[in-house]
Every structure is written in structure tokens, then in C-alpha cells.
Scaffold this active site. Structure first.
Site, PDB file in Angstrom:
ATOM      1  N   TYR A 144       0.048  -1.749  -9.931  1.00 14.35           N
ATOM      2  CA  TYR A 144      -0.760  -1.835  -8.709  1.00 14.35           C
ATOM      3  C   TYR A 144      -1.826  -0.755  -8.749  1.00 14.35           C
ATOM      4  O   TYR A 144      -1.530   0.408  -9.068  1.00 14.35           O
ATOM      5  CB  TYR A 144       0.138  -1.637  -7.478  1.00 14.35           C
ATOM      6  CG  TYR A 144      -0.608  -1.695  -6.162  1.00 14.35           C
ATOM      7  CD1 TYR A 144      -0.978  -2.920  -5.601  1.00 14.35           C
ATOM      8  CD2 TYR A 144      -0.937  -0.534  -5.466  1.00 14.35           C
ATOM      9  CE1 TYR A 144      -1.666  -2.979  -4.390  1.00 14.35           C
ATOM     10  CE2 TYR A 144      -1.618  -0.583  -4.252  1.00 14.35           C
ATOM     11  CZ  TYR A 144      -1.974  -1.808  -3.726  1.00 14.35           C
ATOM     12  OH  TYR A 144      -2.652  -1.869  -2.523  1.00 14.35           O
ATOM     13  N   ASP A 247      -3.563   5.473 -14.083  1.00 18.32           N
ATOM     14  CA  ASP A 247      -3.475   5.521 -12.631  1.00 18.32           C
ATOM     15  C   ASP A 247      -2.239   6.357 -12.294  1.00 18.32           C
ATOM     16  O   ASP A 247      -1.109   5.877 -12.374  1.00 18.32           O
ATOM     17  CB  ASP A 247      -3.366   4.091 -12.079  1.00 18.32           C
ATOM     18  CG  ASP A 247      -3.271   4.074 -10.566  1.00 18.32           C
ATOM     19  OD1 ASP A 247      -2.940   5.112  -9.974  1.00 18.32           O
ATOM     20  OD2 ASP A 247      -3.522   3.007  -9.980  1.00 18.32           O
ATOM     21  N   LYS A 275      -2.190  10.302  -3.177  1.00 15.25           N
ATOM     22  CA  LYS A 275      -0.887  10.485  -2.529  1.00 15.25           C
ATOM     23  C   LYS A 275      -0.476  11.955  -2.478  1.00 15.25           C
ATOM     24  O   LYS A 275      -1.099  12.740  -1.799  1.00 15.25           O
ATOM     25  CB  LYS A 275       0.179   9.645  -3.222  1.00 15.25           C
ATOM     26  CG  LYS A 275      -0.099   8.133  -3.084  1.00 15.25           C
ATOM     27  CD  LYS A 275       1.138   7.314  -3.258  1.00 15.25           C
ATOM     28  CE  LYS A 275       0.852   5.862  -3.474  1.00 15.25           C
ATOM     29  NZ  LYS A 275       1.130   4.998  -2.346  1.00 15.25           N
TER      30      LYS A 275
HETATM   31  N1  PMP Z   1      -2.555   3.095  -7.539  1.00 13.97           N
HETATM   32  C1  PMP Z   1      -1.235   3.163  -7.384  1.00 13.97           C
HETATM   33  C2  PMP Z   1      -0.377   3.353  -8.594  1.00 13.97           C
HETATM   34  C3  PMP Z   1      -0.667   3.076  -6.117  1.00 13.97           C
HETATM   35  O1  PMP Z   1       0.666   3.101  -5.972  1.00 13.97           O
HETATM   36  C4  PMP Z   1      -1.517   2.934  -4.999  1.00 13.97           C
HETATM   37  C5  PMP Z   1      -0.964   2.871  -3.579  1.00 13.97           C
HETATM   38  N2  PMP Z   1       0.316   2.459  -3.452  1.00 13.97           N
HETATM   39  C6  PMP Z   1      -2.900   2.860  -5.228  1.00 13.97           C
HETATM   40  C7  PMP Z   1      -3.386   2.953  -6.495  1.00 13.97           C
HETATM   41  C8  PMP Z   1      -3.851   2.689  -4.075  1.00 13.97           C
HETATM   42  O2  PMP Z   1      -3.946   3.850  -3.349  1.00 13.97           O
HETATM   43  P1  PMP Z   1      -4.417   3.812  -1.822  1.00 13.97           P
HETATM   44  O3  PMP Z   1      -3.361   3.106  -1.063  1.00 13.97           O
HETATM   45  O4  PMP Z   1      -4.568   5.261  -1.464  1.00 13.97           O
HETATM   46  O5  PMP Z   1      -5.721   3.111  -1.787  1.00 13.97           O
END
Ligand code: PMP
Length: 449
Positions: A144, A247, A275
Site C-alpha cells: 500500500y 516506502d 507516521k
Molecule cells: N505507505 C504506506 C506503507 C502506508 O502504510 C501508508 C498509510 N497507511 C501510506 C503510504 C499512506 O500514508 P498516508 O495515510 O499518510 O497518506
């Protein structure tokens, strides 16, 4: 937990729904159904809702809350920043923060700040395209990378030309997406499968600007890269002039201050963090990367913008989070992981006692449980997903919050008492789950999930 009540939360949420779409802030609320709880107080790893129910918070605001709910050092740093720092574009916190990130993150020669993971992933893709002069990116099933049109969900119908398309169902497929955007921009491949990746690079490498992945697959269910895989991907990227993007929105600072790239010993060209890098109290994301790529911003060849980028409160939050996590050579993260491992073991034993299959897999700072006989190597199939959801809901009604997709997120304030709290409640949660799962599998009805 027979004292569990939801009257006030339900009443409040019913009122709220008149204004806030769905009564929640996003589509991936912690549990799919039933357990809407409005939280009014937090301390350490515990939360209390409007009805007075007490919870162990292993949801941790989707993993962002790494410090616990009342970390005084963190709160003081934020208050001090609000008291003393003007609201400006450039202040005097940048150098310290950049230096700290550069110290811990191997790929972080240079960086830029933003607010969300989604936006920084898009910035990473743009700068990778600019650097290579190519268009497509490769991503992987179960990973994701935010909720933007070009990267959310998707399904591959033709393995020979693996462009993702919206399947029109499931939580990560959406109406309203720009037509063909995924098929025009990306390939979606199985992860941990070097042969397929090599094959695609051989055929389409001339048009692939970037490969993006969660270096530890957290969102797909706690799956580690198979030995040698990341190293091979790294070599392939170098060979085909493809920008490798990690990521690290979840792994960043959870698996250690150096992120997954330090833990696994493979340095990407770019990495995105968000995060818990800012402790979870305020939103910040960071794109870090090798100088030759990031210099495209300096040369103004690539646009990166944002009103709140690098806001001082966010920078203060990153600085204090790194200082707290880095104290005593990161001991607090080690202790957190060992207590989390205690929780995992307790859960496995409790499941065995009621006759449910259960595995907990992944890095202990961001592991996932699956109601399955054996660890999953792909993503959970529909049956495992259904059983996981039942368990998650029963955990919630027994005072234990985990996340959608069954992730268990500890924070550094977790105590032995929290582990005991978990132990005292997990048995009844799993017993109730077992009854529901048995009933559902008999009826093949999923409406109760
Ligand atoms: N990349 C990863 C691996 C994530 O887990 C998330 C959010 N769960 C995101 C990107 C997106 O981040 P945001 O919700 O701050 O847009």
C-alpha cells in the site's frame, strides 16, 4: 468482557453521521463494523472511550503513535515549540532535524518534508521520472502506498502485460478514478518473485522509471523479503537505470531508527517516511534520497510544493521523537519489540487453547496475526481475511484494539502490565471468535463479519 457498553459512543456517532460522512475520518477505520468507539482519554498504551471502556491500544493510530499517549518529553517539546516558535517558512529547527535523519537513514543524503505518506510517494514517483526520463513504475501486490488514483488497489487480468485495473470491488478499489490511470502508469507484480520482475525489466526496462515497495510487507500481512531478493532488486535497478523507492511509511523508526534499509542492509535511491517519525501527534512525511536525484529540486527541474511543508511544530516533533527513540542506543525499541513478542506468544497459545489456527508474522514492531494454519506468503485469502476480521472485532469488544488488516502495533510505553491486560482478555475474545467463525463457516454467510 461482559461490562462492554457502547451506548454513548453509538449515540454520539449517530449524531455525527449527519455531518461527517460515514461518521469516520477515512474508509479504513480500525474495525469494519460495529465497534465505533469515541475515545476521550489516553495514557501510555491505554485508551478510554465515552462509555468508560478501557482498551489496550495496539492500533496506535495506524501505527503512527510510537511514543505512547502521554509522553511528557514529547508533549513538552511540542508545547515549547508553540510557545517560542513563530509560524514561518524557514526557522531554526531544520538543520538539526536534517542532520539527525541523515545520521540514521542510509539513503538520506538530502530530503524534503511534506505532510502525508500519499503525497510524498507521488513526489518520489515524479522525481524518479524526471531523473530517468521514463514513465512507468512497478509496484507489488498487497503493498500500500497511499490513496492516490495511480497507486491504489488494482487487479491484474493479463499476467503477460501486468497492468493493474480497478476490479470494482474490495476496500481499495474506488469509483471516480481517472480513467486508465493505473494501466498507463504502472505494472503490478507479485512480490518476492525475482523471475517475474526480471522478465518485466527485460521487456519494459526502457520505460520503467521506478520500482516502489514496502521493504518489509506490513500492509500485505507481515511478510519479510526472501533472502537475497532486495539485493537482487537493487542490482536490477542499477542495471536498468531504475530508481528504487522504499516506502518506509510504516517501517521508518518502528523497526529501528535506520528503518528497514538499515535492518536489511539494502540502500534504496529514495525512501519515504511518515507516521511515527514525528511521534504520531502531528502529521509529517519526508522524502529522503541520494543527492544526484534530490538535486533536481535544487535545480528547480522538479516541482515540490506545499503550504505546510517543514512547519516548525512538525520539525520539533521529529527532533524530539528521534531523541527519545535514540536514547540509550535505541533500547526502548528493543524493549517494545520484546514485549510485543510476549503478546504474540500469548495470542498463539490462547488460540491453540480454543482450537483456532493462528500465526503471528513479520517484524515484532509491526507484525500481523492471521487465523491460518501456516504463515501467509502472499496476502490473506478471503477465508483468512474473514476469520481475521471476526477476531479483530472480538478483540475490540474485549478491550484490545488492533488494526484493520490485523496488524499489531506496540509503542515504547508498553509495559508488562499491558501484556498481562492482553493475556487476561485475549482468551475470551478468541473463544467468542471461534463460535462466530464456526457458525459462519457452517452457514457460509459473511454478513456477521
Ligand atoms: N505507505 C504506506 C506503507 C502506508 O502504510 C501508508 C498509510 N497507511 C501510506 C503510504 C499512506 O500514508 P498516508 O495515510 O499518510 O497518506
Amino acid at each position: 468482557m461482559d461490562t462492554y457498553k457502547q451506548d454513548k459512543s453509538t449515540q454520539y456517532n449517530d449524531m455525527l453521521k449527519g455531518f461527517l460522512a460515514g461518521g469516520v475520518h477515512h474508509n479504513f477505520y480500525r474495525t469494519e463494523k460495529d465497534f465505533i468507539s469515541h475515545i476521550v482519554r489516553g495514557k501510555g498504551s491505554r485508551l478510554w472511550d465515552m462509555d468508560g471502556n478501557e482498551y489496550l491500544d495496539l492500533y496506535a493510530r495506524a501505527g503512527a503513535m510510537i511514543l505512547g499517549h502521554d509522553n511528557q518529553e514529547y508533549i513538552d517539546a511540542l508545547k515549547n515549540c508553540l510557545d517560542c516558535t513563530p509560524i514561518v517558512d524557514l526557522g531554526d529547527l531544520e538543520y538539526d532535524v536534517c542532520r539527525l535523519i541523515n545520521k540514521y537513514i542510509p539513503c538520506a543524503d538530502m530530503m524534503r518534508f511534506g505532510l502525508s505518506g500519499t503525497e510524498m510517494v507521488q513526489n518520489a514517483l515524479r522525481v524518479a521520472r524526471a531523473y530517468t526520463g521514463k514513465n512507468r513504475f512497478v509496484r507489488f501486490e498487497g503493498h500500500y502506498h497511499g490513496h492516490a488514483d495511480n497507486i491504489l488497489g488494482g487487479w491484474v487480468y493479463n499476467r503477460d502485460y501486468p497492468v493493474p485495473e480497478d476490479r470494482g470491488d474490495g476496500v481499495v478499489n474506488t469509483k471516480g478514478r481517472a480513467r486508465n490511470i493505473m494501466a498507463e502508469q504502472s505494472f503490478l507484480l507479485p512480490w518476492n518473485d525475482m523471475e517475474t520482475l526480471e522478465n518485466i525489466a527485460r521487456r519494459y526496462g526502457d520505460d520503467i522509471a521506478a520500482i516502489i515497495m514496502e521493504p518489509i510487507l506490513v500492509n500485505g500481512g507481515g511478510i519479510l523479503p526472501v533472502p537475497g531478493y532486495l539485493e537482487q532488486v537493487r542490482d536490477l535497478c542499477t542495471g536498468y537505470n531504475i530508481v528504487l523507492i522504499f516506502d518506509e511509511v510504516i517501517t521508518g523508526f518502528r523497526v529501528g531508527l535506520g528503518g528497514a534499509q538499515t535492518l536489511l542492509g539494502v540502500t534504496p535511491d529514495l525512501a519515504v517516511f511518515s507516521k511515527c517519525i514525528a511521534g504520531g501527534g502531528v502529521p509529517v512525511s519526508v522524502l529522503t534520497g541520494k543527492r544526484e536525484v534530490m538535486q533536481l529540486y535544487e535545480k528547480k527541474e522538479v516541482v515540490h510544493a506545499g503550504t505546510f511543508n517543514g512547519y516548525q511544530l512538525g520539525l520539533a516533533a521529529i527532533k524530539t521523537t528521534i531523541e527519545i527513540l535514540g536514547a540509550d542506543e535505541g533500547k526502548c525499541l528493543e524493549v517494545m519489540c520484546s514485549r510485543a513478542a510476549g503478546i504474540h506468544q500469548t495470542m498463539i497459545e490462547a488460540a491453540r487453547a480454543v482450537g483456532l489456527p493462528l500465526v503471528v508474522q513479520g517484524h515484532p514492531s509491526c507484525a500481523s496475526f492471521h487465523c491460518s494454519e501456516r504463515p501467509i506468503t502472499d496476502h490473506p485469502d478471503d477465508d483468512v481475511y474473514m476469520r481475521n476480521t471476526v477476531i479483530r472485532n472480538r478483540l475490540a469488544s474485549n478491550g484490545i484494539f488492533t488494526t484493520s488488516l490485523s496488524k499489531i502495533y506496540p509503542n515504547i510505553s508498553i509495559t508488562d502490565d499491558d501484556v498481562a491486560f492482553f493475556k487476561a482478555r485475549v482468551g475470551s475474545a478468541l473463544e467468542e471468535a471461534k463460535m462466530i467463525i464456526t457458525r459462519l463457516s457452517r452457514k457460509s454467510v459473511k454478513s456477521e463479519v
